[in-house]
Design an enzyme around this catalytic site. Structure first.
Site, PDB file in Angstrom:
ATOM      1  N   CYS A 376      47.963  40.989  32.778  1.00  0.00           N
ATOM      2  CA  CYS A 376      46.731  41.204  32.253  1.00  0.00           C
ATOM      3  C   CYS A 376      45.833  40.205  32.429  1.00  0.00           C
ATOM      4  CB  CYS A 376      46.870  41.771  30.780  1.00  0.00           C
ATOM      5  SG  CYS A 376      45.309  42.270  30.155  1.00  0.00           S
ATOM      6  N   ASP A 497      45.485  50.587  43.991  1.00  0.00           N
ATOM      7  CA  ASP A 497      44.634  51.349  44.990  1.00  0.00           C
ATOM      8  C   ASP A 497      45.168  52.482  45.646  1.00  0.00           C
ATOM      9  OD1 ASP A 497      42.539  49.533  44.435  1.00  0.00           O
ATOM     10  OD2 ASP A 497      42.591  48.433  46.264  1.00  0.00           O
TER      11      ASP A 497
END
Length: 652
Positions: A376, A497
């Protein structure tokens, strides 16, 4: 006025900021989705959408001052209004005579006058109650915004389909719901963490020992820099160093004795081969997603596209062990998610990780794995030493994982990391080697970006493949070692992606990659999992996409309730979902396939009015879409988009 040449247009486009470019379909401009000319709206600027917390002005151009600050609305107010006049919870279902108000009608803060409450309610939403239609009973009772569809005003009783309710209560229920008494014990610090309390002292000694080693190493470096130290002082320093090394050995011995004591008086931790088995070969995995990866969204993907593995939203370890209601709401799941449901936690301290893992393993019945978030990039976590900050502190990370594994009983531990913290300085390979050699993690997931990159560059799948090769080689070495052969393999998952079935299969074919995890691609285009199954690009019509949002709204109401507050929460999270969903560019209007996740389109119109509305980046249009399923928004309803660029109207 002379007509501009093609080269002049191209030069003009390239000189503009990326977020303000107007694309022509015949120009192949990096970062711009290629849309057929007939669908492009000329001379209109579509605000850029940021995926991270980057801020800055749009080239400091006064013309675009209304779009100046980009990035996240960090201070947005997410509170939803409650009813002005509230009905006492004991009267929600008038048929339930066993439920009585513990304060009494005179002392209760809420009203006990049903007729008065019904007159004061907001105007009802037209149509049938989605919750009643789904399960045969509406738990919101008299508070339901669709009350007329399941309430007899003459007899003042709720309509119930008990046969349907009994059937759905077994097959359509939420799991991992913590009892109030246990939360109360956690809040009052009366809950006993038996395993953690025995194992934490051992980790404390390792921490102290590591600090001594680091201090000694630092001092040694300083000594090497000083070339003018006389021999006498050097001898004294060597004696001090020997003394420190001796203390270090004593600390090691003490740690081993403490560990031995742990094994003597407490049931030993599960061996890796004794834990629950995980299978990550060629699976459809939905990444842990903060805010939007809530229970209704995960249930939607499980129901429509049969996703194999899902994760809870990231929960902070400390609020979990403190019994926070909001934090314990995160590990809740739908019964359809298990097995294959993981709980993700974040922490910077080994004692928090131990206790949180023990609490999850003992108090929740349907958890397949506990995942530690080490990727994160959010500043709040990073500054606290959690999330991606742990990648710069591998010794601390290893202690945390050791503690989690020792206290999680039969639930395996997994970890999610990034390439590294800083750009152009990947550290995942040496870190992964230590994780495999020194911990018992069963799955390592790698996001192909550094913390510093955020979402500014494409995910580096070449580097992911390099790490995958290392994991594969280490797995083979384990199999050749007779002492380690009982350990199951460490699975390696790539992430970043993935926006279509080609991305999925191309990346999964890379050496060492067992599965591919999907994050933003699943938010923008939930049917990506359907594309993976069918191995084709799917052009969803506007009506089909509207049905997805409608189904999400129904599941949201089942989870948060059909009363005023529940409808407000459902509307808010539906808008959060649309904040990603609207970014989908229909296949039918694209000039080339496949489009990439980070490509932004020029301003476009759809093949019909609904498709244009679904593609709007104006949050007011998102609220308009929500009103199709959740009725008119309350005048006090508040919604601020996560990204500042969506907080401005898009005007033609």
């Amino acid at each position: 006025m002379t007509q501009e040449t093609s080269s002049e247009k191209k030069t003009e486009l390239e000189s503009q900021p990326r977020s303000l470019k107007r694309s022509n379909s015949h120009l192949d401009i990096k970062g711009v989705a290629q849309i057929k000319r007939q669908y492009i709206i000329e001379n209109v600027i579509r605000p850029a959408i940021d995926d991270d917390e980057m801020e800055g002005n749009v080239n400091n151009n006064p013309k675009y001052e209304s779009l100046s600050k980009r990035g996240q609305n960090k201070n947005r107010d997410l509170r939803q209004p409650h009813e002005t006049i509230r009905l006492c919870s004991s009267l929600i279902d008038p048929d339930n005579l066993n439920r009585k108000c513990k304060f009494g009608a005179e002392n209760c803060r809420n009203t006990h006058d049903i007729d008065f409450y019904l007159k004061s309610k907001e105007k009802e939403i037209e149509g049938a109650c989605p919750v009643f239609e789904a399960i045969g009973y509406c738990p919101a009772g008299l508070k339901c915004r669709w009350l007329s569809s399941h309430f007899n005003f003459e007899t003042k009783t709720l309509v119930k389909d008990l046969e349907k309710y009994e059937k759905t209560s077994k097959t359509d229920k939420e799991i991992n719901c913590l009892e109030g008494e246990i939360k109360y014990k956690l809040q009052k610090k009366n809950y006993k963490f038996e395993k953690s309390e025995q194992f934490i002292p051992y980790l404390n000694i390792l921490t102290k020992n590591n600090n001594i080693i680091n201090k000694t190493t630092k001092e040694d470096k300083e000594k090497n820099k000083n070339k003018k130290i006389d021999k006498e002082n050097e001898n004294n320093e060597n004696e001090n160093k020997d003394e420190k090394n001796e203390n270090n050995e004593n600390e090691n011995e003490k740690a081993e004795n403490t560990k031995q004591k742990y094994y003597e008086y407490v049931e030993p931790p599960f061996l890796p081969c004794e834990k629950k088995k995980l299978d990550y070969n060629n699976k459809k995995i939905l990444s842990p997603l903060t805010t939007v990866g809530n229970l209704p969204f995960r249930r939607l993907l499980k129901k429509l596209y049969d996703v194999d593995i899902t994760y809870s939203e990231m929960a902070l370890a400390l609020p979990l062990i403190q019994g926070s209601n909001s934090e314990w709401a995160l590990p809740k799941a739908h019964i359809s998610e298990y097995p294959g449901f993981g709980v993700q936690i974040a922490t910077a301290k080994h004692w928090e990780a131990c206790k949180a893992s023990e609490a999850i393993s003992k108090l929740l019945t349907s958890v397949s794995e506990i995942n530690l978030n080490c990727g994160c990039p959010i500043d709040l976590l990073y500054r606290a030493g959690a999330g991606s900050a742990l990648m710069d502190q591998p010794s601390r990370l290893i202690r945390i994982l050791k503690g989690m594994n020792a206290c999680s009983d039969e639930i395996p531990i997994t970890v999610k990391i990034r390439m590294g913290v800083r750009d152009n300085k990947p550290t995942a390979i040496p870190l992964v080697k230590r994780l495999i050699n020194e911990t018992d993690v069963k799955v390592i997931t790698l996001h192909g970006r550094s913390r510093q990159q955020r979402y500014t560059k494409e995910s580096n799948w070449d580097y992911i493949a390099e790490v995958g090769k290392v994991v594969e080689e280490m797995n083979l070495a384990k199999m050749e070692d007779k002492e380690l052969r009982d350990d199951s393999k460490v699975f390696f998952v790539g992430n970043g992606d993935v926006y279509n079935y080609e991305d999925y299969y191309n990346n999964q074919a890379r050496e060492g990659v067992d599965s591919v995890m999907i994050a933003r691609g699943g938010l923008i285009k939930p049917w990506i999992f359907e594309e993976i199954d069918k191995r084709q690009h799917i052009d969803k019509s506007s009506s089909e996409r509207l049905e997805i949002l409608k189904e999400y709204s129904k599941l949201a109401l089942e989870h948060w309730g059909s009363d005023e507050y529940g409808v407000g929460l459902s509307r808010r999270f539906l808008c959060e979902f649309i904040s990603f969903f609207h970014r989908y560019i229909p296949v039918g209007i694209l000039e080339r396939l496949p489009s990439k996740l980070n490509e932004r389109p020029p301003n476009w119109r759809g093949r019909d009015e609904m498709e244009t509305l679904l593609g709007s980046s104006d949050y007011k249009d998102w609220i308009k879409i929500s009103e199709m399923f959740l009725g008119p928004a309350n005048k006090d309803f508040q919604f601020q988009p996560k990204h500042k660029s969506s907080a401005y109207d898009t005007k033609e």
